[in-house]
Design a protein around this motif. Structure first.
Motif, PDB file in Angstrom:
ATOM      1  N   VAL A 125       2.196  20.875 -24.090  1.00  0.00           N
ATOM      2  CA  VAL A 125       3.291  19.932 -24.376  1.00  0.00           C
ATOM      3  C   VAL A 125       3.099  18.662 -23.540  1.00  0.00           C
ATOM      4  O   VAL A 125       3.178  17.544 -24.040  1.00  0.00           O
ATOM      5  N   ARG A 126       2.816  18.849 -22.238  1.00  0.00           N
ATOM      6  CA  ARG A 126       2.556  17.726 -21.354  1.00  0.00           C
ATOM      7  C   ARG A 126       1.395  16.866 -21.880  1.00  0.00           C
ATOM      8  O   ARG A 126       1.452  15.641 -21.893  1.00  0.00           O
ATOM      9  N   MET A 127       0.359  17.571 -22.331  1.00  0.00           N
ATOM     10  CA  MET A 127      -0.812  16.877 -22.864  1.00  0.00           C
ATOM     11  C   MET A 127      -0.433  16.022 -24.058  1.00  0.00           C
ATOM     12  O   MET A 127      -0.860  14.881 -24.188  1.00  0.00           O
ATOM     13  N   GLY A 128       0.378  16.609 -24.954  1.00  0.00           N
ATOM     14  CA  GLY A 128       0.806  15.887 -26.155  1.00  0.00           C
ATOM     15  C   GLY A 128       1.573  14.634 -25.786  1.00  0.00           C
ATOM     16  O   GLY A 128       1.292  13.535 -26.299  1.00  0.00           O
ATOM     17  N   ILE A 129       2.531  14.777 -24.860  1.00  0.00           N
ATOM     18  CA  ILE A 129       3.344  13.630 -24.437  1.00  0.00           C
ATOM     19  C   ILE A 129       2.451  12.567 -23.806  1.00  0.00           C
ATOM     20  O   ILE A 129       2.569  11.372 -24.089  1.00  0.00           O
ATOM     21  N   TYR A 130       1.521  13.040 -22.969  1.00  0.00           N
ATOM     22  CA  TYR A 130       0.611  12.135 -22.271  1.00  0.00           C
ATOM     23  C   TYR A 130      -0.213  11.309 -23.266  1.00  0.00           C
ATOM     24  O   TYR A 130      -0.261  10.076 -23.188  1.00  0.00           O
ATOM     25  N   CYS A 131      -0.806  12.002 -24.238  1.00  0.00           N
ATOM     26  CA  CYS A 131      -1.661  11.300 -25.208  1.00  0.00           C
ATOM     27  C   CYS A 131      -0.843  10.330 -26.061  1.00  0.00           C
ATOM     28  O   CYS A 131      -1.245   9.187 -26.287  1.00  0.00           O
ATOM     29  N   LEU A 132       0.315  10.791 -26.510  1.00  0.00           N
ATOM     30  CA  LEU A 132       1.159   9.955 -27.361  1.00  0.00           C
ATOM     31  C   LEU A 132       1.585   8.680 -26.614  1.00  0.00           C
ATOM     32  O   LEU A 132       1.596   7.590 -27.173  1.00  0.00           O
ATOM     33  N   SER A 133       1.909   8.839 -25.334  1.00  0.00           N
ATOM     34  CA  SER A 133       2.325   7.674 -24.541  1.00  0.00           C
ATOM     35  C   SER A 133       1.221   6.630 -24.491  1.00  0.00           C
ATOM     36  O   SER A 133       1.483   5.430 -24.568  1.00  0.00           O
ATOM     37  N   PHE A 134      -0.017   7.109 -24.374  1.00  0.00           N
ATOM     38  CA  PHE A 134      -1.109   6.140 -24.299  1.00  0.00           C
ATOM     39  C   PHE A 134      -1.391   5.491 -25.643  1.00  0.00           C
ATOM     40  O   PHE A 134      -1.878   4.362 -25.700  1.00  0.00           O
ATOM     41  N   VAL A 135      -1.054   6.187 -26.739  1.00  0.00           N
ATOM     42  CA  VAL A 135      -1.159   5.545 -28.048  1.00  0.00           C
ATOM     43  C   VAL A 135      -0.171   4.377 -28.107  1.00  0.00           C
ATOM     44  O   VAL A 135      -0.507   3.273 -28.560  1.00  0.00           O
ATOM     45  N   PHE A 136       1.041   4.601 -27.589  1.00  0.00           N
ATOM     46  CA  PHE A 136       2.026   3.521 -27.584  1.00  0.00           C
ATOM     47  C   PHE A 136       1.621   2.390 -26.636  1.00  0.00           C
ATOM     48  O   PHE A 136       1.851   1.222 -26.925  1.00  0.00           O
ATOM     49  N   LEU A 137       0.996   2.747 -25.522  1.00  0.00           N
ATOM     50  CA  LEU A 137       0.507   1.703 -24.613  1.00  0.00           C
ATOM     51  C   LEU A 137      -0.545   0.857 -25.327  1.00  0.00           C
ATOM     52  O   LEU A 137      -0.563  -0.373 -25.217  1.00  0.00           O
ATOM     53  N   SER A 138      -1.374   1.526 -26.103  1.00  0.00           N
ATOM     54  CA  SER A 138      -2.397   0.817 -26.868  1.00  0.00           C
ATOM     55  C   SER A 138      -1.743  -0.166 -27.843  1.00  0.00           C
ATOM     56  O   SER A 138      -2.146  -1.333 -27.936  1.00  0.00           O
ATOM     57  N   LEU A 139      -0.705   0.304 -28.554  1.00  0.00           N
ATOM     58  CA  LEU A 139       0.002  -0.579 -29.487  1.00  0.00           C
ATOM     59  C   LEU A 139       0.624  -1.764 -28.745  1.00  0.00           C
ATOM     60  O   LEU A 139       0.582  -2.899 -29.215  1.00  0.00           O
ATOM     61  N   HIS A 140       1.178  -1.474 -27.552  1.00  0.00           N
ATOM     62  CA  HIS A 140       1.808  -2.525 -26.745  1.00  0.00           C
ATOM     63  C   HIS A 140       0.783  -3.601 -26.394  1.00  0.00           C
ATOM     64  O   HIS A 140       1.062  -4.798 -26.463  1.00  0.00           O
ATOM     65  N   LEU A 141      -0.414  -3.156 -26.034  1.00  0.00           N
ATOM     66  CA  LEU A 141      -1.416  -4.107 -25.563  1.00  0.00           C
ATOM     67  C   LEU A 141      -2.186  -4.780 -26.687  1.00  0.00           C
ATOM     68  O   LEU A 141      -2.718  -5.874 -26.506  1.00  0.00           O
ATOM     69  N   LEU A 142      -2.245  -4.131 -27.853  1.00  0.00           N
ATOM     70  CA  LEU A 142      -2.910  -4.776 -28.997  1.00  0.00           C
ATOM     71  C   LEU A 142      -2.240  -6.116 -29.294  1.00  0.00           C
ATOM     72  O   LEU A 142      -2.889  -7.078 -29.698  1.00  0.00           O
ATOM     73  N   HIS A 143      -0.921  -6.183 -29.096  1.00  0.00           N
ATOM     74  CA  HIS A 143      -0.257  -7.488 -29.210  1.00  0.00           C
ATOM     75  C   HIS A 143      -0.157  -8.184 -27.851  1.00  0.00           C
ATOM     76  O   HIS A 143      -0.424  -9.379 -27.737  1.00  0.00           O
ATOM     77  N   GLY A 144       0.234  -7.401 -26.823  1.00  0.00           N
ATOM     78  CA  GLY A 144       0.608  -7.996 -25.541  1.00  0.00           C
ATOM     79  C   GLY A 144      -0.511  -8.759 -24.849  1.00  0.00           C
ATOM     80  O   GLY A 144      -0.278  -9.828 -24.290  1.00  0.00           O
ATOM     81  N   PHE A 145      -1.720  -8.222 -24.881  1.00  0.00           N
ATOM     82  CA  PHE A 145      -2.820  -8.862 -24.145  1.00  0.00           C
ATOM     83  C   PHE A 145      -3.000 -10.318 -24.579  1.00  0.00           C
ATOM     84  O   PHE A 145      -2.875 -11.240 -23.772  1.00  0.00           O
ATOM     85  N   GLN A 146      -3.240 -10.524 -25.863  1.00  0.00           N
ATOM     86  CA  GLN A 146      -3.483 -11.906 -26.302  1.00  0.00           C
ATOM     87  C   GLN A 146      -2.204 -12.733 -26.254  1.00  0.00           C
ATOM     88  O   GLN A 146      -2.226 -13.938 -25.979  1.00  0.00           O
TER      89      GLN A 146
END
Ligand code: HEM
Ligand code: SF4
Ligand code: FES
Lengths: 227, 254
Positions: free
Chosen positions: A161-182
């Protein structure tokens, strides 16, 4: 100063704190990757980061200030965003002119914040407790001669369960940065025709590679712990 | 004339008696519309039918009907000025729609653009932003200097000209999820910032125009880029980066 209350200055603060977090995250990933390559050096670097006064009393407060600044500005900006259109459209085709990531930074941001809460509960609060409340700066468990950090890390990646939450959070971080970085370069006024393609390419690489790195490391420990 | 197949449409049009009234979407079937007619002509046909039936016609803004004045507005099927790119609503043609299609027509929505009636909104907030700094102070009585006597680098002149192409239509505001006026303000700031005549008042201009936009209730910029895609004049969001640069340096020194 009156100017500092404008949304441009607020967004510049968001962009700068965001970029600071981008650099921090790269450093964090490099240390994490040591846990795969060489547990001993992972232990040593962890101990250094955890006990060095410059890191603990200078860099760490700056980091916490950065996170809080980003969070508070994010909430104020989001409120301003919403206030500007009290009556919504009945029919909107926003997908025709902008990306989902760019329109939902508050969703990806809040998901990352929830993860940070869990992350602090898992790693940071116990660290503070051991080091500054119990006063044990040795970095070792009672009666042991090895540093505890690597063992603690392994211990956290056992539950699926922890693993699932961990991975999912990083998917959202990726989405955040796909826009946020540029976007942060645009906010501080650095983007123009000459630099935009490079900034966007770099941002996409970072936004995919760094979260993926964290996920791979976590999966590595999860798989190793299951036998 | 071409014998292109006539369109039968269902229109969902926002009707609202006045600024204080509660509005709602009304459904109007409309038959036999030529694909060659413009979107505003289609609305004229709808209105003629309503007048014939003794109902009140749908109020919408329009003036030049050739894409230069910026009067026509309308949020059509979820996009300002409809699905076509680099056009105003008056330049949009019914061939952009399919037979049998349902078309949603709403006013531009923003706190700073209150509805006057039906599809007509009050965009005078843009005028007040312009008054806050969208000008240069030149004494025009008597021997005014010819602007062309000051040499200007071609790239800057071109860039200023592209920024000056903004017609103040408000599509950028309507498209933006935050109803931000950043693209409009940035275009108006840039058209002067790039020219020597504009440099003298550059700091006050950007500070005052940005603050006026916030005072009017336009939102912050999230850099989604929706404005640039929907702008009928192709104003680039590079202007917004320039405005932010100008604003930052002005607020440090002023
Ligand atoms: C604490 C949880 C977080 C929240 C609540 C949050 C929220 C937000 C929001 C709402 C925005 C967009 C603001 C707008 O323009 O409308 C944003 C932008 C941004 N965020 Fe976050 N965020 C969080 C964590 C992070 C992290 C961990 C990073 C970096 C690793 C990051 C990097 C950025 C960047 C670079 C931007 C772009 C700034 C700009 O558009 O100029 N954020 N964040
Ligand atoms: S920037 Fe484009 S969309 Fe915005 S007001 Fe000017 S012409 Fe219209
Ligand atoms: S009516 Fe003038 S631009 Fe459309």
């Amino acid at each position: 100063m009156e100017n500092s209350k404008t949304s441009i200055i607020r967004k510049v603060l968001m962009a700068l704190s965001g970029l600071f977090l981008v650099i921090f995250l790269l450093q964090h990933l490099m240390i994490n990757s040591l846990s795969v390559i060489n547990p001993d050096s992972f232990n040593e670097v962890s101990h250094f980061m955890g006990t060095n006064p410059a890191v603990q009393f200078l860099l760490q407060p700056i980091l916490i200030f950065g996170v809080i600044l980003h969070l508070v500005m994010g909430i104020i900006i989001e409120q301003q965003n919403r206030n500007a259109r009290p009556i919504k459209y009945a029919f909107s085709n926003a997908g025709a002119n902008s990306s989902w990531m760019s329109r939902n930074m508050i969703i990806s941001g809040i998901t990352v914040m929830l993860f940070l809460g869990l992350h602090f509960y898992d790693f940071w609060f116990p660290e503070i407790d051991i080091k500054f409340i119990q006063g044990d700066m040795s970095g070792m468990l009672e009666g042991e001669t090895d540093f505890r950090y690597f063992k603690e890390l392994q211990h956290k990646f056992v539950s699926p369960v922890r693993m699932g939450i961990y991975c999912l959070s990083f998917v959202f971080l990726s989405l955040h940065l796909l826009h946020g970085f540029q976007s942060s370069f645009q906010t501080v006024g650095f983007k123009n025709r000459k630099y935009a393609p490079t900034i966007e390419k770099l941002g996409n690489i970072y936004a995919v590679a760094v979260p993926l790195g964290f996920i791979i490391i976590a999966l590595f420990h999860f798989i190793n712990s299951s036998h | 004339m071409s014998a292109a197949k006539k369109l039968n449409l269902t229109l969902k049009v926002w009707r609202q008696k006045n600024g204080n009234a509660k509005g709602n979407l009304e459904t109007y079937p409309l038959a036999d519309i030529s694909p060659d007619s413009s979107f505003l002509e289609m609305l004229d046909i709808l209105n003629n039918g309503l007048i014939d039936k003794g109902e009140s016609p749908v109020v919408f803004d329009h003036d030049c009907r050739e894409g230069i004045c910026g009067s026509c507005s309308l949020y059509i099927n979820g996009e300002p000025h409809g699905p076509a790119r680099l056009v105003t609503t008056c330049q949009l043609h019914m061939r952009s729609f399919k037979d049998g299609e349902t078309i949603y027509i709403e006013p531009f929505r923003a706190k700073a653009f209150p509805v006057i009636k039906d599809l007509m909104v009050d965009r005078s907030a843009f005028d007040r932003i312009q008054h806050a700094g969208g000008y240069i102070s030149v004494n025009t009585s008597g021997n005014t200097q010819d602007a062309n006597s000051i040499p200007i680098e071609k790239e800057d002149a071109d860039e200023a000209f592209y920024s000056a192409a903004c017609i103040g239509c408000g599509a950028c505001v309507a498209a933006c999820k935050n109803a931000s006026a950043s693209l409009f303000v940035a275009a108006k700031v840039s058209q002067y910032a790039l020219l020597p005549q504009g440099k003298i008042e550059a700091k006050d201009r950007v500070l005052n125009m940005v603050k006026q936009a916030e005072k009017e209730g336009f939102g912050p910029c999230s850099n989604t880029g929706a404005c640039e895609v929907e702008c009928p004049k192709g104003i680039s969001i590079e202007n917004i980066a320039r405005m932010n640069r100008e604003f930052l340096s002005a607020s440090i020194t002023k």
